[in-house]
Design a protein around this motif. Structure first.
Motif, PDB file in Angstrom:
ATOM      1  N   UNK A 137     -61.101  23.864 -24.423  1.00  0.00           N
ATOM      2  CA  UNK A 137     -60.909  23.234 -25.432  1.00  0.00           C
ATOM      3  C   UNK A 137     -60.369  21.857 -24.963  1.00  0.00           C
ATOM      4  N   UNK A 138     -60.877  21.125 -24.415  1.00  0.00           N
ATOM      5  CA  UNK A 138     -60.455  20.059 -23.486  1.00  0.00           C
ATOM      6  C   UNK A 138     -59.907  18.728 -24.348  1.00  0.00           C
ATOM      7  N   UNK A 139     -59.044  18.006 -23.639  1.00  0.00           N
ATOM      8  CA  UNK A 139     -58.565  16.734 -24.095  1.00  0.00           C
ATOM      9  C   UNK A 139     -59.666  15.863 -24.563  1.00  0.00           C
ATOM     10  N   UNK A 140     -59.728  15.152 -25.422  1.00  0.00           N
ATOM     11  CA  UNK A 140     -60.866  14.199 -25.709  1.00  0.00           C
ATOM     12  C   UNK A 140     -60.555  12.801 -25.234  1.00  0.00           C
ATOM     13  N   UNK A 141     -59.040  12.380 -25.057  1.00  0.00           N
ATOM     14  CA  UNK A 141     -58.984  11.252 -24.475  1.00  0.00           C
ATOM     15  C   UNK A 141     -58.823  11.100 -23.042  1.00  0.00           C
ATOM     16  N   UNK A 142     -59.277  10.280 -22.333  1.00  0.00           N
ATOM     17  CA  UNK A 142     -59.725  10.296 -20.864  1.00  0.00           C
ATOM     18  C   UNK A 142     -58.336  10.510 -20.092  1.00  0.00           C
ATOM     19  N   UNK A 143     -57.371   9.942 -20.304  1.00  0.00           N
ATOM     20  CA  UNK A 143     -56.188   9.781 -19.477  1.00  0.00           C
ATOM     21  C   UNK A 143     -55.555  11.180 -19.714  1.00  0.00           C
ATOM     22  N   UNK A 144     -55.172  11.608 -20.832  1.00  0.00           N
ATOM     23  CA  UNK A 144     -54.496  12.904 -20.959  1.00  0.00           C
ATOM     24  C   UNK A 144     -55.414  14.042 -20.126  1.00  0.00           C
ATOM     25  N   UNK A 145     -56.841  13.869 -20.358  1.00  0.00           N
ATOM     26  CA  UNK A 145     -57.896  14.873 -19.930  1.00  0.00           C
ATOM     27  C   UNK A 145     -57.712  14.869 -18.288  1.00  0.00           C
ATOM     28  N   UNK A 146     -57.451  13.675 -17.656  1.00  0.00           N
ATOM     29  CA  UNK A 146     -57.352  13.732 -16.253  1.00  0.00           C
ATOM     30  C   UNK A 146     -56.204  14.371 -15.708  1.00  0.00           C
ATOM     31  N   UNK A 147     -55.260  13.966 -16.432  1.00  0.00           N
ATOM     32  CA  UNK A 147     -53.874  14.618 -16.202  1.00  0.00           C
ATOM     33  C   UNK A 147     -53.758  16.262 -16.165  1.00  0.00           C
ATOM     34  N   UNK A 148     -54.451  16.576 -17.198  1.00  0.00           N
ATOM     35  CA  UNK A 148     -54.467  17.910 -17.248  1.00  0.00           C
ATOM     36  C   UNK A 148     -55.363  18.837 -16.413  1.00  0.00           C
ATOM     37  N   UNK A 163     -66.224  23.024 -13.571  1.00  0.00           N
ATOM     38  CA  UNK A 163     -66.123  23.263 -14.747  1.00  0.00           C
ATOM     39  C   UNK A 163     -65.245  22.449 -15.793  1.00  0.00           C
ATOM     40  N   UNK A 164     -64.013  22.328 -15.555  1.00  0.00           N
ATOM     41  CA  UNK A 164     -63.091  21.576 -16.295  1.00  0.00           C
ATOM     42  C   UNK A 164     -63.559  20.063 -16.359  1.00  0.00           C
ATOM     43  N   UNK A 165     -64.013  19.530 -15.204  1.00  0.00           N
ATOM     44  CA  UNK A 165     -64.485  18.257 -15.245  1.00  0.00           C
ATOM     45  C   UNK A 165     -65.596  17.993 -16.168  1.00  0.00           C
ATOM     46  N   UNK A 166     -66.739  18.781 -15.993  1.00  0.00           N
ATOM     47  CA  UNK A 166     -67.795  18.974 -16.994  1.00  0.00           C
ATOM     48  C   UNK A 166     -67.294  19.013 -18.459  1.00  0.00           C
ATOM     49  N   UNK A 167     -66.566  19.704 -18.894  1.00  0.00           N
ATOM     50  CA  UNK A 167     -66.114  19.906 -20.211  1.00  0.00           C
ATOM     51  C   UNK A 167     -65.543  18.883 -20.853  1.00  0.00           C
ATOM     52  N   UNK A 168     -65.059  17.879 -19.914  1.00  0.00           N
ATOM     53  CA  UNK A 168     -64.564  16.585 -20.340  1.00  0.00           C
ATOM     54  C   UNK A 168     -65.441  15.498 -20.072  1.00  0.00           C
ATOM     55  N   UNK A 169     -66.740  15.852 -19.846  1.00  0.00           N
ATOM     56  CA  UNK A 169     -67.786  14.877 -19.821  1.00  0.00           C
ATOM     57  C   UNK A 169     -67.602  14.259 -18.449  1.00  0.00           C
ATOM     58  N   UNK A 170     -67.261  14.767 -17.576  1.00  0.00           N
ATOM     59  CA  UNK A 170     -66.894  13.937 -16.082  1.00  0.00           C
ATOM     60  C   UNK A 170     -67.872  14.477 -15.033  1.00  0.00           C
ATOM     61  N   UNK A 171     -68.107  13.843 -13.974  1.00  0.00           N
ATOM     62  CA  UNK A 171     -69.092  14.378 -13.144  1.00  0.00           C
ATOM     63  C   UNK A 171     -68.290  15.194 -11.947  1.00  0.00           C
TER      64      UNK A 171
END
Length: 243
Positions: A160-171, A199-207
């Protein structure tokens, strides 16, 4: 299942010329969040627009395995990884524990990519199987109830990852650094932490990111930033994907 090594190594060792950047795509030289968010969001939209036309680089699984093992002090060259994937009947009979560990690691990476592509949530049982698999036949210490509970909490946040990029990256970075500084797994903790990171990066739509074995994962100098290292690695991966 591990794919045919010819597929995995089709461009291994070949230099790839990055696409020419426009001024707006220049990598920020400092932790300027608005600039980084704008850059990564543009790259993410381009990658999503390419869709099926932008598969993973052929050598990703090899590079990721060499780098992750190297960071844990297990030195494996790209050729050793390729040899471990070779489907020779004679080699299967003589396959070493290290070669089997390489094959298992690549199989896990492939299963992670499939789960991300299909939107499958990660489960604690999956990660416990990774732990057993990376052990390659060694008698791994069982995870205590306390560790399994901590693992479940980590996976719940990843699913259930963060949707906004900055807090997602921080988490993402906080979770990864916590796994490194307070190991969850009695052995191969770094390797397993990097699988969870993917996996965490991918769930946030990141490579994917590949940290080099000759660079410390958590910077040690006061002028270095762990976040800058992660952001730079993400930018480098997008450059490869968008080439």
């Amino acid at each position: 299942m591990v794919n045919d090594p010819q597929h995995l190594t089709g461009v291994a060792g070949r230099k790839t010329t990055p696409r020419r950047r426009s001024p707006k795509d220049a990598r920020p030289s400092s932790l300027d969040w608005p600039a980084w968010v704008n850059l990564i969001e543009r790259q993410r939209r381009l990658a999503q627009r390419n869709g099926a036309r932008a598969p993973l680089p052929d050598d990703y699984f090899i590079r990721a395995t060499c780098a992750s093992f190297g960071l844990d002090g297990i030195i494996s060259s790209e050729q050793e990884v390729i040899d471990a994937l070779t489907r020779s009947p004679s080699q299967r009979k003589l396959r070493s524990r290290s070669a089997q560990r390489i094959r298992n690691h690549i199989a896990i990476l492939q299963s992670v990519e499939k789960a991300l592509r299909l939107g499958y949530p990660l489960k604690s049982a999956n990660v416990i199987r990774w732990y057993t698999s990376i052990g390659g036949g060694l008698s791994n210490t069982e995870l205590s109830a306390e560790r399994i509970d901590r693992l479940s909490q980590i996976i719940e946040r990843m699913n259930s990852p963060q949707l906004r990029l900055q807090p997602a990256l921080q988490e993402i970075l906080q979770t990864y650094n916590d796994l490194l500084s307070d190991p969850l797994f009695p052995s191969f903790n770094g390797i397993l932490s990097r699988l969870l990171l993917r996996y965490h990066l991918g769930r946030c739509g990141l490579p994917f990111v590949v940290f080099q074995a000759n660079e410390p994962e958590i910077p040690t100098r006061a002028d270095e930033s762990p976040m800058m290292k992660l952001l730079t690695a993400i930018d480098q991966s997008y450059q490869r994907l968008l080439t």
